[in-house]
Design a protein around this motif. Structure first.
Motif, PDB file in Angstrom:
ATOM      1  N   ILE A 272       0.854  -1.188   0.000  1.00  0.00           N
ATOM      2  CA  ILE A 272       0.000   0.000   0.000  1.00  0.00           C
ATOM      3  C   ILE A 272       0.891   1.240   0.000  1.00  0.00           C
ATOM      4  O   ILE A 272       1.719   1.429   0.884  1.00  0.00           O
ATOM      5  CB  ILE A 272      -0.941   0.011   1.217  1.00  0.00           C
ATOM      6  N   SER A 273       0.699   2.079  -1.016  1.00  0.00           N
ATOM      7  CA  SER A 273       1.524   3.273  -1.154  1.00  0.00           C
ATOM      8  C   SER A 273       0.636   4.512  -1.205  1.00  0.00           C
ATOM      9  O   SER A 273      -0.524   4.482  -0.778  1.00  0.00           O
ATOM     10  CB  SER A 273       2.419   3.154  -2.391  1.00  0.00           C
ATOM     11  N   THR A 274       1.151   5.612  -1.734  1.00  0.00           N
ATOM     12  CA  THR A 274       0.521   6.919  -1.593  1.00  0.00           C
ATOM     13  C   THR A 274       0.820   7.814  -2.787  1.00  0.00           C
ATOM     14  O   THR A 274       1.816   7.600  -3.498  1.00  0.00           O
ATOM     15  CB  THR A 274       1.053   7.599  -0.310  1.00  0.00           C
ATOM     16  N   ASP A 275       0.001   8.837  -2.979  1.00  0.00           N
ATOM     17  CA  ASP A 275       0.293   9.810  -4.040  1.00  0.00           C
ATOM     18  C   ASP A 275       1.461  10.709  -3.662  1.00  0.00           C
ATOM     19  O   ASP A 275       1.966  11.455  -4.504  1.00  0.00           O
ATOM     20  CB  ASP A 275      -0.946  10.633  -4.394  1.00  0.00           C
ATOM     21  N   TYR A 276       1.910  10.648  -2.413  1.00  0.00           N
ATOM     22  CA  TYR A 276       3.047  11.455  -1.973  1.00  0.00           C
ATOM     23  C   TYR A 276       4.360  11.027  -2.618  1.00  0.00           C
ATOM     24  O   TYR A 276       5.379  11.695  -2.451  1.00  0.00           O
ATOM     25  CB  TYR A 276       3.188  11.406  -0.446  1.00  0.00           C
ATOM     26  N   VAL A 277       4.355   9.913  -3.364  1.00  0.00           N
ATOM     27  CA  VAL A 277       5.567   9.505  -4.093  1.00  0.00           C
ATOM     28  C   VAL A 277       5.797  10.397  -5.307  1.00  0.00           C
ATOM     29  O   VAL A 277       6.825  10.313  -5.967  1.00  0.00           O
ATOM     30  CB  VAL A 277       5.517   8.025  -4.515  1.00  0.00           C
ATOM     31  N   PHE A 278       4.823  11.272  -5.605  1.00  0.00           N
ATOM     32  CA  PHE A 278       4.929  12.233  -6.705  1.00  0.00           C
ATOM     33  C   PHE A 278       5.010  13.651  -6.140  1.00  0.00           C
ATOM     34  O   PHE A 278       4.411  13.943  -5.109  1.00  0.00           O
ATOM     35  CB  PHE A 278       3.718  12.115  -7.626  1.00  0.00           C
ATOM     36  N   PRO A 279       5.714  14.557  -6.814  1.00  0.00           N
ATOM     37  CA  PRO A 279       5.884  15.906  -6.280  1.00  0.00           C
ATOM     38  C   PRO A 279       4.588  16.715  -6.183  1.00  0.00           C
ATOM     39  O   PRO A 279       4.430  17.511  -5.255  1.00  0.00           O
ATOM     40  CB  PRO A 279       6.850  16.568  -7.269  1.00  0.00           C
ATOM     41  N   GLY A 280       3.684  16.548  -7.145  1.00  0.00           N
ATOM     42  CA  GLY A 280       2.477  17.367  -7.138  1.00  0.00           C
ATOM     43  C   GLY A 280       2.784  18.850  -7.254  1.00  0.00           C
ATOM     44  O   GLY A 280       2.094  19.693  -6.675  1.00  0.00           O
ATOM     45  N   SER A 281       3.814  19.174  -8.018  1.00  0.00           N
ATOM     46  CA  SER A 281       4.280  20.550  -8.166  1.00  0.00           C
ATOM     47  C   SER A 281       3.839  21.112  -9.511  1.00  0.00           C
ATOM     48  O   SER A 281       3.292  20.395 -10.355  1.00  0.00           O
ATOM     49  CB  SER A 281       5.808  20.588  -8.084  1.00  0.00           C
ATOM     50  N   GLU A 282       4.090  22.386  -9.724  1.00  0.00           N
ATOM     51  CA  GLU A 282       3.754  22.992 -11.012  1.00  0.00           C
ATOM     52  C   GLU A 282       4.556  22.342 -12.129  1.00  0.00           C
ATOM     53  O   GLU A 282       4.080  22.214 -13.256  1.00  0.00           O
ATOM     54  CB  GLU A 282       4.023  24.493 -10.973  1.00  0.00           C
ATOM     55  N   GLU A 283       5.798  21.929 -11.833  1.00  0.00           N
ATOM     56  CA  GLU A 283       6.652  21.290 -12.835  1.00  0.00           C
ATOM     57  C   GLU A 283       6.231  19.839 -13.108  1.00  0.00           C
ATOM     58  O   GLU A 283       6.453  19.318 -14.205  1.00  0.00           O
ATOM     59  CB  GLU A 283       8.110  21.307 -12.378  1.00  0.00           C
ATOM     60  N   ASP A 284       5.640  19.191 -12.106  1.00  0.00           N
ATOM     61  CA  ASP A 284       5.234  17.786 -12.237  1.00  0.00           C
ATOM     62  C   ASP A 284       3.886  17.599 -11.541  1.00  0.00           C
ATOM     63  O   ASP A 284       3.787  16.991 -10.487  1.00  0.00           O
ATOM     64  CB  ASP A 284       6.300  16.874 -11.610  1.00  0.00           C
ATOM     65  N   PRO A 285       2.820  18.155 -12.135  1.00  0.00           N
ATOM     66  CA  PRO A 285       1.530  18.163 -11.457  1.00  0.00           C
ATOM     67  C   PRO A 285       0.764  16.847 -11.579  1.00  0.00           C
ATOM     68  O   PRO A 285       0.925  16.100 -12.541  1.00  0.00           O
ATOM     69  CB  PRO A 285       0.774  19.285 -12.182  1.00  0.00           C
ATOM     70  N   GLY A 286      -0.082  16.582 -10.588  1.00  0.00           N
ATOM     71  CA  GLY A 286      -1.036  15.503 -10.668  1.00  0.00           C
ATOM     72  C   GLY A 286      -2.346  16.007 -11.234  1.00  0.00           C
ATOM     73  O   GLY A 286      -2.417  17.173 -11.646  1.00  0.00           O
ATOM     74  N   PRO A 287      -3.381  15.161 -11.278  1.00  0.00           N
ATOM     75  CA  PRO A 287      -3.358  13.804 -10.761  1.00  0.00           C
ATOM     76  C   PRO A 287      -2.453  12.895 -11.603  1.00  0.00           C
ATOM     77  O   PRO A 287      -2.400  13.037 -12.819  1.00  0.00           O
ATOM     78  CB  PRO A 287      -4.818  13.354 -10.860  1.00  0.00           C
ATOM     79  N   HIS A 288      -1.782  11.970 -10.925  1.00  0.00           N
ATOM     80  CA  HIS A 288      -0.852  11.077 -11.603  1.00  0.00           C
ATOM     81  C   HIS A 288      -1.519   9.756 -11.936  1.00  0.00           C
ATOM     82  O   HIS A 288      -2.330   9.236 -11.177  1.00  0.00           O
ATOM     83  CB  HIS A 288       0.366  10.829 -10.709  1.00  0.00           C
ATOM     84  N   LYS A 289      -1.138   9.203 -13.082  1.00  0.00           N
ATOM     85  CA  LYS A 289      -1.700   7.917 -13.493  1.00  0.00           C
ATOM     86  C   LYS A 289      -0.862   6.770 -12.932  1.00  0.00           C
ATOM     87  O   LYS A 289       0.249   6.960 -12.445  1.00  0.00           O
ATOM     88  CB  LYS A 289      -1.832   7.836 -15.005  1.00  0.00           C
ATOM     89  N   GLU A 290      -1.407   5.564 -13.034  1.00  0.00           N
ATOM     90  CA  GLU A 290      -0.810   4.393 -12.416  1.00  0.00           C
ATOM     91  C   GLU A 290       0.600   4.105 -12.913  1.00  0.00           C
ATOM     92  O   GLU A 290       1.455   3.614 -12.169  1.00  0.00           O
ATOM     93  CB  GLU A 290      -1.701   3.166 -12.672  1.00  0.00           C
ATOM     94  N   SER A 291       0.864   4.395 -14.172  1.00  0.00           N
ATOM     95  CA  SER A 291       2.156   4.068 -14.775  1.00  0.00           C
ATOM     96  C   SER A 291       3.217   5.151 -14.568  1.00  0.00           C
ATOM     97  O   SER A 291       4.366   4.977 -14.981  1.00  0.00           O
ATOM     98  CB  SER A 291       1.974   3.814 -16.273  1.00  0.00           C
ATOM     99  N   ASP A 292       2.871   6.270 -13.940  1.00  0.00           N
ATOM    100  CA  ASP A 292       3.860   7.318 -13.684  1.00  0.00           C
ATOM    101  C   ASP A 292       4.931   6.818 -12.727  1.00  0.00           C
ATOM    102  O   ASP A 292       4.660   6.013 -11.825  1.00  0.00           O
ATOM    103  CB  ASP A 292       3.185   8.564 -13.114  1.00  0.00           C
ATOM    104  N   ILE A 293       6.147   7.302 -12.915  1.00  0.00           N
ATOM    105  CA  ILE A 293       7.299   6.835 -12.132  1.00  0.00           C
ATOM    106  C   ILE A 293       7.483   7.714 -10.895  1.00  0.00           C
ATOM    107  O   ILE A 293       7.585   8.945 -11.019  1.00  0.00           O
ATOM    108  CB  ILE A 293       8.589   6.867 -12.983  1.00  0.00           C
ATOM    109  N   PRO A 294       7.564   7.120  -9.706  1.00  0.00           N
ATOM    110  CA  PRO A 294       7.796   7.911  -8.493  1.00  0.00           C
ATOM    111  C   PRO A 294       9.095   8.712  -8.569  1.00  0.00           C
ATOM    112  O   PRO A 294      10.080   8.276  -9.184  1.00  0.00           O
ATOM    113  CB  PRO A 294       7.857   6.851  -7.394  1.00  0.00           C
ATOM    114  N   GLU A 295       9.100   9.857  -7.922  1.00  0.00           N
ATOM    115  CA  GLU A 295      10.236  10.778  -7.930  1.00  0.00           C
ATOM    116  C   GLU A 295      11.451  10.152  -7.230  1.00  0.00           C
ATOM    117  O   GLU A 295      11.328   9.502  -6.194  1.00  0.00           O
ATOM    118  CB  GLU A 295       9.833  12.082  -7.226  1.00  0.00           C
ATOM    119  N   VAL A 296      12.640  10.377  -7.805  1.00  0.00           N
ATOM    120  CA  VAL A 296      13.880   9.843  -7.221  1.00  0.00           C
ATOM    121  C   VAL A 296      14.685  10.916  -6.483  1.00  0.00           C
ATOM    122  O   VAL A 296      15.625  10.591  -5.757  1.00  0.00           O
ATOM    123  CB  VAL A 296      14.764   9.189  -8.295  1.00  0.00           C
TER     124      VAL A 296
END
Length: 292
Positions: free
Chosen positions: A103-127
């Motif tokens: 079980i994970s979370t949308d917090y694995v993505f930045p949700g920023s202006e440069e990389d906005p959500g909503p994110h799809k299932e195949s999007d790669i979490p931020e490194v």
């Protein structure tokens, strides 16, 4: 009947699964401190003995604010629970050939202006950890641990702000502001932050489909439409208390706390794969209020 080993079975989401699916699955859900993710010896024997068909991993360190105080500290509780605890659990899942559901979370993505959500299932979490909260980075790293050990034979289900009608042990994303409103202590809410929410009842329905069909991959459980905290809570108070125009607005731009501004999850791929439809946020609130 599948044998399902559950971590975090007394938590907000896990307890709903344990309570409502105990007749469909043989559930093993030892509570903390009987199992402690930072101490492998507390759960390795029971997993080896029981050899569960499924390991359903709800347990996590989720205090986003406290996690920020541990930033870059790999000896801190957030990293040890979310990353090292997951690593130990995944290794055992592979050893006993259990279907591992993380079980994970949308917090694995930045949700920023440069990389906005909503994110799809195949999007790669931020490194890059600097683009995430520390909590979000540890959960992203946990996903990478799961992938590295299990490859394609793994399942990751991402949630966002999970909510339910009843859970006495903890107030959630909706019941907390409602409680504060009752106390006359409700704070101003962001009108410029994009969010989706997860109806726990529907997330567990998705899990049932994943378990029964032994589905691998990335899945999202979330409302298909976005809102703002101000809009969500305004509607909640109107439905639950019959009061309008009682919530004050605030801007995320003026906040000192680090949040995603353009968060949320897309669910189109999950709905198609599982053959289910997630309720829009208005309907989620309507169902919650009806079951208070």
């Amino acid at each position: 009947m599948n044998k399902v080993f559950v971590t975090g079975g007394s938590g907000l989401v896990g307890s709903f699964f344990v309570e409502n699916y105990s007749k469909k699955y043989q559930i093993i859900a030892p509570d903390y401190p009987k199992i402690d993710l930072t101490k492998k010896e507390t759960f390795e024997n029971i997993i080896r003995e029981e050899k569960p068909d499924v390991i359903l991993h709800f347990a996590a360190y989720t205090d986003v604010s406290q996690a920020e105080n541990q930033r870059d500290d790999k000896n801190g509780a957030c990293w040890q629970i979310n990353v090292e605890g997951t690593r130990n659990l995944v290794k055992l899942a592979k050893e006993v050939n259990a279907h591992f559901i993380h079980i994970s979370t949308d917090y694995v993505f930045p949700g920023s202006e440069e990389d906005p959500g909503p994110h799809k299932e195949s999007d790669i979490p931020e490194v890059n950890s600097s683009k995430l909260t520390w909590y979000g980075f540890t959960k992203a790293e946990a996903e990478r641990v799961v992938n590295s050990i299990l490859g394609r034979k793994r399942t990751i289900l991402r949630l966002v702000y999970p909510v339910r009608a009843k859970y006495p042990a903890k107030l959630d994303y909706l019941r907390k502001p409602l409680s504060l409103f009752d106390q006359g202590k409700l704070y101003s809410l962001f009108n410029d932050q994009q969010v989706t929410i997860t109806f726990i009842n529907e997330a567990c329905l998705a899990l049932e489909k994943i378990i029964n069909d032994k589905l691998y991959g990335f899945f999202h459980a979330s409302t298909p439409d976005t809102s703002t905290p101000f809009e969500l809570v305004s509607y909640l108070i109107e439905k639950a208390k019959g009061k309008k125009n009682v919530v004050n607005e605030a801007s995320l731009d003026n906040s000192s706390v680090r949040y995603q501004k353009f968060g949320g999850l897309k669910v189109e791929e999950t709905q198609k794969a599982l053959g289910i439809k997630f309720s829009p946020w208005h309907q989620v609130i309507d169902q919650i209020v009806a079951n208070f």
